[in-house]
Design a protein around this motif. Structure first.
Motif, PDB file in Angstrom:
ATOM      1  N   GLY A  61       0.821  -1.201   0.000  1.00 32.81           N
ATOM      2  CA  GLY A  61       0.000   0.000   0.000  1.00 32.81           C
ATOM      3  C   GLY A  61       0.850   1.244   0.000  1.00 32.81           C
ATOM      4  O   GLY A  61       2.011   1.227   0.443  1.00 32.81           O
ATOM      5  N   SER A  62       0.281   2.346  -0.501  1.00 34.89           N
ATOM      6  CA  SER A  62       1.047   3.588  -0.616  1.00 34.89           C
ATOM      7  C   SER A  62       0.151   4.805  -0.489  1.00 34.89           C
ATOM      8  O   SER A  62      -0.990   4.815  -0.965  1.00 34.89           O
ATOM      9  CB  SER A  62       1.756   3.637  -1.973  1.00 34.89           C
ATOM     10  OG  SER A  62       2.358   4.899  -2.204  1.00 34.89           O
TER      11      SER A  62
ATOM     12  N   THR B  25       8.224  -2.661   6.060  1.00 37.39           N
ATOM     13  CA  THR B  25       7.250  -3.709   6.361  1.00 37.39           C
ATOM     14  C   THR B  25       6.534  -3.300   7.641  1.00 37.39           C
ATOM     15  O   THR B  25       7.173  -3.048   8.663  1.00 37.39           O
ATOM     16  CB  THR B  25       7.936  -5.069   6.534  1.00 37.39           C
ATOM     17  OG1 THR B  25       8.489  -5.469   5.268  1.00 37.39           O
ATOM     18  CG2 THR B  25       6.942  -6.130   6.991  1.00 37.39           C
ATOM     19  N   HIS B  26       5.207  -3.233   7.582  1.00 39.57           N
ATOM     20  CA  HIS B  26       4.397  -2.611   8.630  1.00 39.57           C
ATOM     21  C   HIS B  26       3.439  -3.643   9.213  1.00 39.57           C
ATOM     22  O   HIS B  26       2.541  -4.139   8.528  1.00 39.57           O
ATOM     23  CB  HIS B  26       3.621  -1.445   8.018  1.00 39.57           C
ATOM     24  CG  HIS B  26       3.130  -0.440   9.005  1.00 39.57           C
ATOM     25  ND1 HIS B  26       3.974   0.331   9.787  1.00 39.57           N
ATOM     26  CD2 HIS B  26       1.873  -0.041   9.338  1.00 39.57           C
ATOM     27  CE1 HIS B  26       3.261   1.148  10.538  1.00 39.57           C
ATOM     28  NE2 HIS B  26       1.984   0.931  10.292  1.00 39.57           N
ATOM     29  N   LEU B  27       3.626  -3.993  10.476  1.00 41.89           N
ATOM     30  CA  LEU B  27       2.746  -4.927  11.175  1.00 41.89           C
ATOM     31  C   LEU B  27       1.629  -4.148  11.861  1.00 41.89           C
ATOM     32  O   LEU B  27       1.886  -3.083  12.440  1.00 41.89           O
ATOM     33  CB  LEU B  27       3.531  -5.721  12.218  1.00 41.89           C
ATOM     34  CG  LEU B  27       4.378  -6.906  11.734  1.00 41.89           C
ATOM     35  CD1 LEU B  27       5.436  -6.479  10.723  1.00 41.89           C
ATOM     36  CD2 LEU B  27       5.052  -7.592  12.922  1.00 41.89           C
TER      37      LEU B  27
ATOM     38  N   ASN C 216       1.492   4.568   8.440  1.00 43.91           N
ATOM     39  CA  ASN C 216       0.159   4.480   9.044  1.00 43.91           C
ATOM     40  C   ASN C 216      -0.902   5.176   8.192  1.00 43.91           C
ATOM     41  O   ASN C 216      -2.059   4.757   8.170  1.00 43.91           O
ATOM     42  CB  ASN C 216       0.199   5.045  10.463  1.00 43.91           C
ATOM     43  CG  ASN C 216       0.813   4.067  11.437  1.00 43.91           C
ATOM     44  OD1 ASN C 216       0.350   2.945  11.597  1.00 43.91           O
ATOM     45  ND2 ASN C 216       1.892   4.473  12.101  1.00 43.91           N
ATOM     46  N   GLY C 217      -0.515   6.237   7.481  1.00 42.57           N
ATOM     47  CA  GLY C 217      -1.446   6.835   6.540  1.00 42.57           C
ATOM     48  C   GLY C 217      -1.783   5.880   5.409  1.00 42.57           C
ATOM     49  O   GLY C 217      -2.947   5.729   5.022  1.00 42.57           O
ATOM     50  N   ALA C 218      -0.759   5.215   4.882  1.00 40.10           N
ATOM     51  CA  ALA C 218      -0.988   4.221   3.829  1.00 40.10           C
ATOM     52  C   ALA C 218      -1.795   3.039   4.357  1.00 40.10           C
ATOM     53  O   ALA C 218      -2.611   2.458   3.635  1.00 40.10           O
ATOM     54  CB  ALA C 218       0.345   3.757   3.260  1.00 40.10           C
ATOM     55  N   LEU C 219      -1.572   2.675   5.629  1.00 36.40           N
ATOM     56  CA  LEU C 219      -2.352   1.605   6.245  1.00 36.40           C
ATOM     57  C   LEU C 219      -3.837   1.972   6.283  1.00 36.40           C
ATOM     58  O   LEU C 219      -4.709   1.138   5.961  1.00 36.40           O
ATOM     59  CB  LEU C 219      -1.845   1.336   7.653  1.00 36.40           C
ATOM     60  CG  LEU C 219      -2.678   0.371   8.512  1.00 36.40           C
ATOM     61  CD1 LEU C 219      -2.733  -1.015   7.873  1.00 36.40           C
ATOM     62  CD2 LEU C 219      -2.115   0.299   9.938  1.00 36.40           C
ATOM     63  N   ALA C 220      -4.139   3.203   6.666  1.00 35.21           N
ATOM     64  CA  ALA C 220      -5.539   3.638   6.676  1.00 35.21           C
ATOM     65  C   ALA C 220      -6.139   3.555   5.279  1.00 35.21           C
ATOM     66  O   ALA C 220      -7.302   3.143   5.116  1.00 35.21           O
ATOM     67  CB  ALA C 220      -5.640   5.058   7.229  1.00 35.21           C
TER      68      ALA C 220
END
Length: 299
Positions: free
Chosen positions: A161-162, A200-202, A234-238
């Motif tokens: 994601g981006s 890499t984002h957990l 975290n923005g991309a996670l949202a």
């Protein structure tokens, strides 16, 4: 010989030595790219941000971001740190309530949020989110990030994601599993380079009311073993949560995200996801603390 003002600012926190530290150089117009990279290496913080004159008419400034080893296209916590500095030290609260920053990936508007007549948070609108599918097994991902395969939450997809930088998102069942993760940094960094992702984002929803989400971020591919509190990821996670149908499609969602606790730098992000006709608007907000200010000399 050059002497430049330089700041060490902790972002996504309201106390010193929490959140994510950023180096901020607010008058970097005279610096070469090589000098910026050397300054970032000397500071040895997760990222450093350099403020430059704009090259497009709709921007107030151009900004460039560097890790200790390379330039990156966007950095959320450094953007918060820089914008906090402009408000607190450079009088921008008297000039207006927002500033437009030109980054390598596009224009990032930033707004100052005032509560009780004082600066409470900085809020940045990130680029429209995108996601991509990835062909990788749960077992391989678990091995690389250092958790048990059963800890991967298969209710949610592993995706890229981006909102400016690309990230690999790994859903995890529990906060304790995230906190105990011991990634194979060399192998993870190699895979991230192959995928052309920054980190890499957990993430997990296992928070029991303290936060809506809890996250942890590993970035060996760009010279950072672990990034304490990450505005870009975290923005991309949202954005990923919205595009994958995990967040409501037709109503605004507000998320409180915790990160950094596992490494002693707890931070908090406030994310607003607003549905729009073409793509949701992702706003990431947080506070900051100026911890060090001084001069850097280049001979």
């Amino acid at each position: 010989m050059k002497q430049l003002e330089i700041y060490h600012i902790d972002a996504f926190t309201d106390v010193s030595f929490g959140g994510n530290p950023a180096g901020v150089i607010p008058e970097a117009g005279s610096l070469t790219t090589e000098e910026m990279q050397k300054i970032a290496g000397e500071l040895n913080l997760p990222e450093s941000v350099f403020l430059l004159p704009p090259s497009r008419p709709d921007a107030d400034y151009r900004v460039r971001y560097f890790t200790p080893t390379e330039e990156i296209n966007f950095c959320g916590h450094a953007t918060v740190a820089l914008s906090w500095l402009l408000a607190e030290k450079y009088g921008y609260l008297e000039k207006g309530d927002r500033v437009a920053l030109e980054t390598n990936v596009g224009l990032v508007p930033v707004e100052w949020i005032i509560e009780n007549n004082r600066l409470a948070r900085v809020s940045m609108t990130q680029l429209p989110p995108r996601t991509q599918e990835i062909d990788i097994s749960i077992e391989r991902v678990a091995e690389l990030v250092g958790i048990h395969p059963g800890d991967v939450d298969d209710r949610y997809p592993i995706r890229l994601g981006s909102t400016g930088n690309w990230h690999l998102f790994v859903p995890v069942r529990t906060r304790s599993a995230i906190d105990s993760a011991t990634p194979q940094l060399k192998e993870l960094g190699r895979m991230n380079k192959e995928l052309q992702v920054s980190t890499t984002h957990l993430f997990t929803f296992d928070m029991h009311g303290e936060f809506d989400l809890y996250t942890r971020d590993f970035a060996p591919a760009i010279g950072i073993a672990e990034d304490p509190v990450t505005g870009a990821a975290n923005g991309a996670l949202a954005g990923y949560l919205y595009l994958e149908g995990i967040l409501p499609e037709m109503e605004q969602t507000r998320l409180k995200v915790g990160q950094g606790h596992a490494i002693g730098r707890p931070g908090t992000l406030y994310i607003t996801v607003t549905p729009q006709e073409t793509a949701p608007r992702i706003e990431v907000a947080g506070s900051a603390v100026i911890t060090i200010e001084g001069l850097i000399t280049i001979r």
